[in-house]
Design a protein around this motif. Structure first.
Motif, PDB file in Angstrom:
ATOM      1  N   ASN A 175       0.799  -1.222   0.000  1.00 27.10           N
ATOM      2  CA  ASN A 175       0.000   0.000   0.000  1.00 27.10           C
ATOM      3  C   ASN A 175       0.833   1.273   0.000  1.00 27.10           C
ATOM      4  O   ASN A 175       0.286   2.377   0.056  1.00 27.10           O
ATOM      5  CB  ASN A 175      -0.930   0.008   1.221  1.00 27.10           C
ATOM      6  N   GLY A 176       2.162   1.110  -0.034  1.00 26.53           N
ATOM      7  CA  GLY A 176       3.034   2.270  -0.063  1.00 26.53           C
ATOM      8  C   GLY A 176       3.069   3.047   1.231  1.00 26.53           C
ATOM      9  O   GLY A 176       3.396   4.241   1.246  1.00 26.53           O
ATOM     10  N   GLU A 177       2.738   2.386   2.326  1.00 24.27           N
ATOM     11  CA  GLU A 177       2.718   3.054   3.626  1.00 24.27           C
ATOM     12  C   GLU A 177       4.066   2.882   4.334  1.00 24.27           C
ATOM     13  O   GLU A 177       4.781   1.911   4.098  1.00 24.27           O
ATOM     14  CB  GLU A 177       1.597   2.482   4.496  1.00 24.27           C
ATOM     15  N   PRO A 178       4.413   3.816   5.197  1.00 24.50           N
ATOM     16  CA  PRO A 178       5.688   3.704   5.924  1.00 24.50           C
ATOM     17  C   PRO A 178       5.690   2.491   6.847  1.00 24.50           C
ATOM     18  O   PRO A 178       4.680   2.176   7.483  1.00 24.50           O
ATOM     19  CB  PRO A 178       5.758   5.011   6.723  1.00 24.50           C
ATOM     20  N   VAL A 179       6.817   1.826   6.904  1.00 18.63           N
ATOM     21  CA  VAL A 179       6.965   0.643   7.752  1.00 18.63           C
ATOM     22  C   VAL A 179       7.624   1.047   9.062  1.00 18.63           C
ATOM     23  O   VAL A 179       8.759   1.538   9.061  1.00 18.63           O
ATOM     24  CB  VAL A 179       7.814  -0.437   7.042  1.00 18.63           C
ATOM     25  N   PRO A 180       6.928   0.896  10.180  1.00 18.38           N
ATOM     26  CA  PRO A 180       7.518   1.266  11.475  1.00 18.38           C
ATOM     27  C   PRO A 180       8.815   0.499  11.735  1.00 18.38           C
ATOM     28  O   PRO A 180       9.009  -0.623  11.251  1.00 18.38           O
ATOM     29  CB  PRO A 180       6.431   0.873  12.483  1.00 18.38           C
ATOM     30  N   LYS A 181       9.656   1.083  12.512  1.00 19.78           N
ATOM     31  CA  LYS A 181      10.947   0.487  12.832  1.00 19.78           C
ATOM     32  C   LYS A 181      10.767  -0.865  13.500  1.00 19.78           C
ATOM     33  O   LYS A 181       9.934  -1.037  14.372  1.00 19.78           O
ATOM     34  CB  LYS A 181      11.726   1.439  13.746  1.00 19.78           C
ATOM     35  N   ASN A 182      11.545  -1.820  13.072  1.00 20.53           N
ATOM     36  CA  ASN A 182      11.602  -3.175  13.633  1.00 20.53           C
ATOM     37  C   ASN A 182      10.368  -4.030  13.323  1.00 20.53           C
ATOM     38  O   ASN A 182      10.287  -5.168  13.790  1.00 20.53           O
ATOM     39  CB  ASN A 182      11.806  -3.150  15.153  1.00 20.53           C
ATOM     40  N   VAL A 183       9.417  -3.519  12.557  1.00 22.98           N
ATOM     41  CA  VAL A 183       8.242  -4.335  12.217  1.00 22.98           C
ATOM     42  C   VAL A 183       8.644  -5.540  11.380  1.00 22.98           C
ATOM     43  O   VAL A 183       8.123  -6.649  11.551  1.00 22.98           O
ATOM     44  CB  VAL A 183       7.181  -3.497  11.466  1.00 22.98           C
ATOM     45  N   GLY A 184       9.587  -5.341  10.465  1.00 25.90           N
ATOM     46  CA  GLY A 184      10.000  -6.428   9.583  1.00 25.90           C
ATOM     47  C   GLY A 184      10.624  -7.597  10.310  1.00 25.90           C
ATOM     48  O   GLY A 184      10.565  -8.733   9.835  1.00 25.90           O
ATOM     49  N   ASP A 185      11.188  -7.366  11.472  1.00 22.30           N
ATOM     50  CA  ASP A 185      11.847  -8.430  12.227  1.00 22.30           C
ATOM     51  C   ASP A 185      11.018  -8.915  13.410  1.00 22.30           C
ATOM     52  O   ASP A 185      11.492  -9.732  14.209  1.00 22.30           O
ATOM     53  CB  ASP A 185      13.210  -7.934  12.750  1.00 22.30           C
ATOM     54  N   SER A 186       9.799  -8.450  13.522  1.00 20.67           N
ATOM     55  CA  SER A 186       8.994  -8.793  14.682  1.00 20.67           C
ATOM     56  C   SER A 186       7.871  -9.752  14.310  1.00 20.67           C
ATOM     57  O   SER A 186       7.478  -9.869  13.154  1.00 20.67           O
ATOM     58  CB  SER A 186       8.392  -7.529  15.296  1.00 20.67           C
ATOM     59  N   SER A 187       7.351 -10.440  15.324  1.00 19.13           N
ATOM     60  CA  SER A 187       6.211 -11.316  15.090  1.00 19.13           C
ATOM     61  C   SER A 187       4.980 -10.511  14.694  1.00 19.13           C
ATOM     62  O   SER A 187       4.107 -11.019  13.990  1.00 19.13           O
ATOM     63  CB  SER A 187       5.921 -12.131  16.361  1.00 19.13           C
ATOM     64  N   TYR A 188       4.904  -9.259  15.119  1.00 20.09           N
ATOM     65  CA  TYR A 188       3.771  -8.411  14.736  1.00 20.09           C
ATOM     66  C   TYR A 188       3.724  -8.220  13.225  1.00 20.09           C
ATOM     67  O   TYR A 188       2.662  -8.285  12.613  1.00 20.09           O
ATOM     68  CB  TYR A 188       3.873  -7.053  15.434  1.00 20.09           C
ATOM     69  N   GLY A 189       4.876  -7.989  12.608  1.00 17.72           N
ATOM     70  CA  GLY A 189       4.918  -7.793  11.168  1.00 17.72           C
ATOM     71  C   GLY A 189       4.507  -9.025  10.394  1.00 17.72           C
ATOM     72  O   GLY A 189       4.030  -8.930   9.260  1.00 17.72           O
ATOM     73  N   ARG A 190       4.659 -10.196  11.011  1.00 18.19           N
ATOM     74  CA  ARG A 190       4.300 -11.450  10.342  1.00 18.19           C
ATOM     75  C   ARG A 190       2.877 -11.900  10.649  1.00 18.19           C
ATOM     76  O   ARG A 190       2.448 -12.954  10.178  1.00 18.19           O
ATOM     77  CB  ARG A 190       5.286 -12.550  10.734  1.00 18.19           C
ATOM     78  N   MET A 191       2.144 -11.133  11.425  1.00 21.81           N
ATOM     79  CA  MET A 191       0.758 -11.486  11.725  1.00 21.81           C
ATOM     80  C   MET A 191      -0.068 -11.507  10.443  1.00 21.81           C
ATOM     81  O   MET A 191       0.026 -10.600   9.603  1.00 21.81           O
ATOM     82  CB  MET A 191       0.153 -10.491  12.719  1.00 21.81           C
TER      83      MET A 191
END
Length: 202
Positions: A175-191
Motif C-alpha cells: 500500500n506504499g505506507e511507511p513501515v515502522p521500525k523493527n516491524v519487519g523483524d517482529s512477530s507483529y509484522g508477520r501477523m
C-alpha cells in the motif's frame, strides 16, 4: 537446537494426457512435520486430477498457530476444495480465466462455511487455516492463496516465489505506507491479514 522430526512423507504419482495423447508425468510429493511447539500436526495436503484426467490440482493448508482446531480447519478446507474440483468442468475457451474464477469463488465459499461454524461456537480463538492452491493446465498454471503458505517455481535451477504472504508487513509495503521500525523483524509484522475461517471476508 532441536530438530523437528518428519512425521510422514508421501510420494504420489499421476499421469496427465495431452491433446496429442502423449503422456506427461507429474510427480507429487508431500512431506510434513508438526514442528517444535505444536502438540499436533496441523498440515493438510491434497492432489487430484479433474474429471477428464487431464488437469491436476494440488493444495496445502496449514492451521493457524495460536488458534484452536487449526488442523480441522485445514482438513475441512481441502475437503470442500476437492468436492468443488470434482464437479468443475474446465472449458476449452479461456481455461485460465475460468479456473481463476473457480478458485476465487471456492475459497470464498470455504471461508464462509468455516466462519459460520466458528460463529456457532463463539470461541475466543476461532479456528483458521492458510491455503495455497495450484492448477496445472495445458500451457499455464493458475494459483490462489490466503495467508503465508507459499507457492514456488523451480526453473533452470532458480527457485522463485510465486505468491506474497498476506501479513501486516507486506500489506504496508504493497500500500506504499511507511513501515515502522523493527516491524519487519517482529512477530507483529508477520501477523496474518488474510486466512480461511476467522473473518467474514477473505
Amino acid at each position: 537446537m532441536k530438530k523437528a522430526k518428519t512425521e510422514r512423507a508421501i510420494l504420489l504419482g499421476s499421469l496427465r494426457k495431452s491433446p496429442e495423447n502423449s503422456e506427461t508425468s507429474l510427480d507429487v510429493a508431500a512431506d510434513s512435520h508438526r514442528g517444535l511447539f505444536r502438540p499436533r500436526n496441523e498440515d493438510s495436503f491434497l492432489y487430484s486430477l479433474d474429471s477428464t484426467g487431464r488437469y491436476l490440482l494440488a493444495a496445502v493448508a496449514d492451521g493457524i498457530g495460536g488458534n484452536h482446531n487449526g488442523d480441522i480447519a485445514g482438513h475441512l478446507s481441502l475437503k470442500m476444495l476437492l468436492q468443488g474440483w470434482r464437479f468443475f468442468q474446465i472449458p476449452k475457451n479461456n481455461p485460465s480465466k475460468a479456473t481463476e474464477t473457480f478458485l476465487k469463488e471456492t475459497i470464498l465459499r470455504i471461508n464462509a462455511e468455516i466462519f459460520m461454524i466458528n460463529s456457532m461456537y463463539e470461541g475466543k480463538s476461532p479456528m483458521g487455516t492458510t491455503i495455497a492452491v495450484i492448477v496445472f493446465l495445458d500451457d499455464s498454471v493458475v494459483t490462489a492463496h490466503a495467508g503465508d503458505s507459499r507457492i514456488y517455481r523451480l526453473r533452470d535451477e532458480t527457485l522463485s516465489r510465486m505468491t506474497c504472504d498476506h501479513n501486516i508487513l507486506n500489506d504496508l509495503v504493497r500500500n506504499g505506507e511507511p513501515v515502522p521500525k523493527n516491524v519487519g523483524d517482529s512477530s507483529y509484522g508477520r501477523m496474518l491479514t488474510q486466512s480461511i475461517g476467522p473473518n467474514m471476508e477473505v
